[in-house]
Design an enzyme around this catalytic site. Structure first.
Site, PDB file in Angstrom:
ATOM      1  N   ARG A 168     -27.958 -13.298  -5.694  1.00  0.00           N
ATOM      2  CA  ARG A 168     -26.826 -13.105  -4.789  1.00  0.00           C
ATOM      3  C   ARG A 168     -25.629 -12.566  -5.564  1.00  0.00           C
ATOM      4  O   ARG A 168     -25.012 -13.287  -6.342  1.00  0.00           O
ATOM      5  CB  ARG A 168     -26.449 -14.415  -4.091  1.00  0.00           C
ATOM      6  CG  ARG A 168     -25.245 -14.261  -3.160  1.00  0.00           C
ATOM      7  CD  ARG A 168     -25.105 -15.386  -2.146  1.00  0.00           C
ATOM      8  NE  ARG A 168     -24.780 -16.666  -2.734  1.00  0.00           N
ATOM      9  CZ  ARG A 168     -24.424 -17.746  -2.036  1.00  0.00           C
ATOM     10  NH1 ARG A 168     -24.378 -17.670  -0.696  1.00  0.00           N
ATOM     11  NH2 ARG A 168     -24.154 -18.885  -2.639  1.00  0.00           N
TER      12      ARG A 168
ATOM     13  N   ASP B  12     -19.511 -26.108  -3.258  1.00  0.00           N
ATOM     14  CA  ASP B  12     -19.310 -24.786  -3.840  1.00  0.00           C
ATOM     15  C   ASP B  12     -18.060 -24.187  -3.209  1.00  0.00           C
ATOM     16  O   ASP B  12     -17.302 -24.887  -2.536  1.00  0.00           O
ATOM     17  CB  ASP B  12     -20.549 -23.898  -3.699  1.00  0.00           C
ATOM     18  CG  ASP B  12     -20.861 -23.527  -2.254  1.00  0.00           C
ATOM     19  OD1 ASP B  12     -20.063 -23.867  -1.348  1.00  0.00           O
ATOM     20  OD2 ASP B  12     -21.903 -22.881  -2.025  1.00  0.00           O
TER      21      ASP B  12
END
Length: 532
Positions: free
Chosen positions: A162, A446
Site C-alpha cells: 500500500r 493507526d
C-alpha cells in the site's frame, strides 16, 4: 536529471534503492502524472465546498451506463484467488515484516501508508525490505542477537503493498524544485525494484490503493500502471490493485472505480475506520444528523455501515472482484489472558458477520489472530478459494441509506472525549517517533483512528454537543481542560525525554487541530512537517 534527493545518507540502504535508474523512473512518473494529481486534489476541495453549500452526495447520473452495464474486471491471478486472511502492518522494521511473512496469512498488506510513519529511513527501508522479501532473502538480527528469518516450511503470504495516498508529499524527493508525490515515490521505487522479482516468484506487483475519492483518481492510477508496465517491459495487466473504499464519495462510485481499473483491478476493501473519518470530514458542518457518536458506539451493524458493506460485496461479486472485509483492531495481550480471550471473541464475531455477508476474506492486525480469522472463513468457504458466486441480488442500497449517520444511535460522552484525546496524542507521539502502528488499550491504532479521534472532537465542539454522561456542553474550555488532563496522564506513562521529544509537540498539534476554527483535511500533513 531534474530530480534531487535530500538527506540520502540518513536512510540505510539508500545506495541500493535510490539508484540513478530508479530515480529516473520516479522522475518520469512525476512529469507525466503529477499535474493530474494536483488537479484531482483541487477537485476534491471543490466538491467539499459544494457539500458545505448544501449539495448531497448521490450516485453519478453521467456514469449510469457503467453501473447498469454488464462487464467484469480481469480474472484474478492464482496468487490472489484465495484471500481469506490478510494481515496488515508496516514493511519497516524488518522484524515486523518477517513476522507478517511468517504468520500463515494468505496475504500481507505491506503498508507504507496509515500503519507507517513516513520518515525517510522508513520509506527507503520499507522498499529495501520488500525487495529482499521478494527475493526470499529478508533477514534480521536484533541488537540482543536474536535472529529473524523467513520460514521455508510454510506458504508465505502474497504481498500486496500500500503506497501513500494522493494527498501526501515526499519532501526528500524534489522534482523541478517541487516536492514529489508520496504515492508516485512509493509506487515507483517499489515497482522498479520488485516487479520482476515478484513475477519470477510466481506472484506479481500487487497494490492496495488508499483514500481514493473518485473514479477519476482510479483512472489516474490505471494510467500510471499502464505506463509503468510499458516502461519496464512488464506484460500489460500484470499489476493488480485492490481499492480501499474508505471515503464516502468513493462509496457512490464503486462500479466506476472498478471499471476504470478493470484491466488491473482485483477487488475492493471496506476500510471502515477511514470511512468514518471521511464521513465526519465531508459532513462536519452539515447539522446534527451527521454528528457521529463515540467511536465505540459505531459498530459495523449500524444501518449506514451495513448499507456500505453490503453494497461493496454486491458490486464486487457482480464484477468478478474480491470483496475484502475491514480491520479487526483488537490485539491480544499475552500478559492478560482475560483481555486476550475477549479480543479473540470480538474478532471471531466480526469475521463471522463478514463471512456470512459474502466477503471473501478479511484483515487482522496481529499474527495471533490469523488462525481465528482463517477458522471463520474456512467454515464458510470450505475448499472454495472465495465466494464470488454469491451475488447478493437482494441488496438494494440508496443514497439516503449510505448517508443515514443518525441510524448509528449511540451517544457522545465525556469519556469518549477523553479517549479521543488520549488516543490522538499517544498515536501522534508514536508517529513522530517513527512508529505508525501502535497498540493502545488493546486496540491497534493507526493514522485512521487518530483522524477519527481528533475529527470527532472538532465536530462535537462546533455543534456544541451536550455530552450524555456528565451533561456538560462541549466547549473549548472543556476540551482544553480534558486535553491537559490526558496529557498529564501520558506524562506519567512514558520516560521524561520521550515525553518532551514527542508527546509535547503531539499535544500542541492535537490541540491546534481540535480547537482551531478551520478544519485541517489530514492531520498527517502538519504532522509530517514535525518529523525529523
Amino acid at each position: 536529471m531534474s530530480i534531487e534527493i535530500a538527506r540520502a545518507a540518513d536512510a540505510a540502504g539508500a545506495d541500493e534503492i535510490l539508484t540513478a535508474d530508479a530515480l529516473a523512473f520516479v522522475e518520469e512518473l512525476h512529469h507525466r502524472f503529477d499535474p493530474r494529481r494536483r488537479e484531482l486534489l483541487a477537485a476534491r476541495h471543490a466538491r467539499r465546498e459544494r457539500i458545505a453549500a448544501g449539495e448531497r452526495l448521490d450516485f453519478l447520473p453521467e456514469t449510469r451506463q457503467v453501473r447498469d452495464g454488464e462487464w467484469q474486471v480481469a480474472s484474478a491471478p492464482e496468487a490472489l484467488l484465495d484471500r481469506r486472511v490478510e494481515i496488515t502492518g508496516p514493511a519497516m522494521p524488518a522484524k515486523m515484516a518477517i513476522n507478517a511473512l511468517n504468520s500463515g496469512a494468505r496475504v500481507w498488506l505491506a503498508d507504507l501508508e496509515d500503519a507507517s510513519s513516513p520518515t525517510w529511513g522508513n520509506i527507503v527501508g520499507s522498499i529495501r525490505n520488500l525487495r529482499d522479501a521478494a527475493s526470499g532473502t529478508l533477514a534480521y538480527t536484533s541488537p540482543e542477537g536474536k535472529a529473524y528469518a523467513l520460514r521455508g516450511d510454510i506458504r508465505r503470504p502474497t504481498v500486496v503493498t500500500r503506497p501513500r495516498g494522493w494527498h501526501l508529499p515526499e519532501r526528500h524527493v524534489l522534482v523541478d524544485g517541487e516536492r514529489a508525490s508520496g504515492s508516485l515515490v512509493d509506487f515507483g521505487l517499489h515497482f522498479f525494484h520488485t516487479a520482476q522479482l515478484l513475477i519470477d516468484g510466481g506472484h506479481g506487483p500487487y497494490y492496495y490503493l488508499p483514500k481514493l475519492e473518485s473514479h477519476l483518481e482510479a483512472r489516474l492510477w490505471n494510467d500510471v500502471f499502464t505506463f509503468a508496465e510499458e516502461a519496464l517491459g512488464i506484460p500489460a495487466g500484470t499489476i493488480r490493485a485492490t481499492v480501499l473504499i474508505e471515503t464516502i464519495p468513493a462509496a457512490f462510485e464503486m462500479d466506476e472505480i472498478l471499471y476504470e481499473l478493470r484491466d488491473h483491478a482485483s477487488g475492493l476493501n471496506a476500510g471502515r475506520w477511514d470511512y468514518l473519518f471521511s464521513l465526519i470530514k465531508a459532513f462536519r458542518d452539515a447539522g446534527p444528523d451527521f454528528v457521529v457518536p463515540d467511536r465505540a458506539d459505531v459498530s459495523m451493524t449500524a444501518p449506514f455501515m451495513r448499507a456500505y458493506t453490503e453494497l461493496l460485496v454486491k458490486t464486487c461479486h457482480r464484477r468478478g472482484a474480491a470483496a475484502m472485509g475491514g480491520m479487526a483492531a483488537f490485539v491480544p495481550n499475552r500478559a492478560d489472558p482475560e483481555a486476550t480471550d475477549a479480543a479473540f471473541e470480538k474478532v471471531r464475531a466480526d469475521k463471522t458477520r463478514e463471512a456470512n455477508d459474502g466477503f471473501d476474506g478479511s484483515w487482522v492486525a496481529h499474527p495471533d489472530l490469523v488462525p481465528v480469522c482463517r477458522e471463520v472463513f474456512d467454515q464458510v468457504l470450505g475448499d472454495r478459494p472465495n465466494q464470488f458466486d454469491r451475488r447478493r441480488p437482494e441488496v438494494e442500497v440508496t443514497a439516503a441509506e449510505l448517508l443515514d449517520v443518525a441510524s448509528a444511535g449511540g451517544h457522545v460522552t465525556e469519556a469518549g472525549l477523553r479517549n479521543n484525546l488520549y488516543v490522538a496524542v499517544a498515536y501522534v507521539a508514536a508517529w513522530l517517533a517513527g512508529s505508525g502502528a501502535v497498540a493502545i488499550h488493546n486496540l491497534m491504532e493507526d493514522a485512521a483512528t487518530a483522524e477519527i479521534s481528533r475529527s470527532q472532537v472538532w465536530q462535537h465542539l462546533q455543534h456544541g454537543v451536550v455530552v450524555a454522561d456528565t451533561g456538560r456542553t462541549m466547549t473549548p474550555e472543556l476540551v482544553r481542560a480534558v486535553l491537559d488532563e490526558e496529557v498529564e496522564r501520558l506524562r506519567g506513562e512514558v520516560p521524561a525525554d520521550r515525553f518532551t521529544a514527542y508527546h509535547e509537540p503531539a499535544a500542541r498539534l492535537i490541540g491546534d487541530l481540535c480547537l482551531g476554527g478551520d478544519y485541517v483535511e489530514f492531520l498527517t500533513l502538519p504532522a509530517y512537517e514535525l518529523l525529523e
